[in-house]
Write an enzyme that holds these catalytic residues in place. Structure first.
Site, PDB file in Angstrom:
ATOM      1  N   ALA A  29      68.582  23.588  96.745  1.00  0.00           N
ATOM      2  CA  ALA A  29      67.569  24.382  96.055  1.00  0.00           C
ATOM      3  C   ALA A  29      66.307  24.481  96.903  1.00  0.00           C
ATOM      4  O   ALA A  29      65.832  23.482  97.440  1.00  0.00           O
ATOM      5  CB  ALA A  29      67.249  23.757  94.704  1.00  0.00           C
ATOM      6  N   HIS A  30      65.743  25.694  96.984  1.00  0.00           N
ATOM      7  CA  HIS A  30      64.521  25.893  97.748  1.00  0.00           C
ATOM      8  C   HIS A  30      63.973  27.278  97.442  1.00  0.00           C
ATOM      9  O   HIS A  30      64.634  28.105  96.822  1.00  0.00           O
ATOM     10  CB  HIS A  30      64.786  25.767  99.261  1.00  0.00           C
ATOM     11  CG  HIS A  30      65.745  26.789  99.782  1.00  0.00           C
ATOM     12  ND1 HIS A  30      67.105  26.723  99.532  1.00  0.00           N
ATOM     13  CD2 HIS A  30      65.558  27.903 100.533  1.00  0.00           C
ATOM     14  CE1 HIS A  30      67.699  27.751 100.117  1.00  0.00           C
ATOM     15  NE2 HIS A  30      66.789  28.485 100.714  1.00  0.00           N
ATOM     16  N   ALA A  31      62.761  27.517  97.876  1.00  0.00           N
ATOM     17  CA  ALA A  31      62.128  28.832  97.783  1.00  0.00           C
ATOM     18  C   ALA A  31      61.280  29.020  99.029  1.00  0.00           C
ATOM     19  O   ALA A  31      61.234  28.144  99.907  1.00  0.00           O
ATOM     20  CB  ALA A  31      61.287  28.941  96.511  1.00  0.00           C
TER      21      ALA A  31
END
Length: 275
Positions: free
Chosen positions: A67-69
């Site tokens: 998960a990342h942005a």
């Protein structure tokens, strides 16, 4: 450049966490980032929005979601969190569901954590290490496994398709990168800071085995940038979801299901270069 264990302190590791769905799994990882002063709640919402907008491309290997942005003001400093779920949950990925391990990354830029991503990719490519992580009883024991992952690789088994000869152009090269000399292959994800780095690490490992690293540049990038850079590349490697978003960019696009699988990347390269 920070090591994996520098970005992932024992306080950021949670084992056997409950989550009702993929949103809850990402929130659990985001809560750890917030608790350790890495990011704010706004960044957790950005990680959720990334999946809502681009699909489950963050599920880069069987049972594993990264998960990342994008880097944003919601990130206070680069760091990671590690959540092993008590029960796996589906993210909607065709081949890698359900997910039991969620690792979250919050980064202040697109490059400072490259070394740590390479170490994590090597770790998750080893079935014995994955099994050990799945059975680790405490956060401290997980971190010890991570420490071992930072040790240098042993020499890889030979896998050279054409000795150390210079690669010819790909079978369907569309850009200037396919006309001889040094080629460029792009690995692409939605944000260019996480999953694309996983795939780049695996691609680099295969090229090292082939002894083609001197001839092929590899670059991790995001979807928007990839459309502009495609004309300078011979090929793009990415997930199924991102391949759909890219559409026809004038060069071959190869879908990789497991970003840690050297055999799958090896097969894609053999197809591209007809070897």
């Amino acid at each position: 450049m920070p090591q994996l264990t520098e970005l992932l302190p024992v306080e950021a590791i949670r084992l056997d966490a409950p989550a009702p769905d993929w949103q809850g799994a990402i929130r659990a990882a985001g809560d750890l980032l917030v608790a350790n002063g890495v990011s704010t709640d706004a960044y957790t919402q950005e990680m959720l929005r990334t999946v809502e907008e681009n699909g489950p491309y963050i599920v880069v290997a069987p049972g594993f979601a990264f998960a990342h942005a994008r880097p944003s003001p919601a990130v206070r400093h680069t760091g990671m969190s590690w959540v092993r779920l008590v029960e796996p949950v589906p993210f909607g990925h065709d081949t890698n569901d359900p997910v039991r391990l969620v690792v979250a990354l919050a980064a202040t830029d697109a490059s400072a954590h490259t070394q740590a991503m390479g170490a994590l990719a090597r770790l998750l490519a080893d079935p014995e290490t994955v099994a050990a992580l799945d059975q680790a009883p405490t956060p401290e024991s997980v971190r010890q496994i991570l420490v071992r992952a930072e040790e240098p690789d042993e020499p890889a088994e030979p896998s050279e398709p054409a000795e150390s000869a210079e690669p010819a152009a790909t079978k369907a090269a569309g850009g200037s990168g396919g006309s001889g000399g040094t080629h460029t292959i792009l690995t692409v994800c939605g944000n260019g800071v996480g999953t694309s780095l996983f795939l780049k690490s695996t691609l680099d490992k295969v090229l090292d085995r082939w002894k083609w690293s001197r001839y092929i540049n590899t670059e991790a990038t995001d979807t928007i940038s990839a459309k502009g850079k495609a004309s300078e590349a011979v090929a793009i490697l990415t997930s199924r979801e991102i391949a759909r978003a890219l559409g026809d960019v004038g060069v071959p696009v190869r879908v990789i299901e497991d970003f840690t699988n050297t055999k799958e990347v090896d097969a894609a390269l053999r197809d591209l270069y007809d070897v």
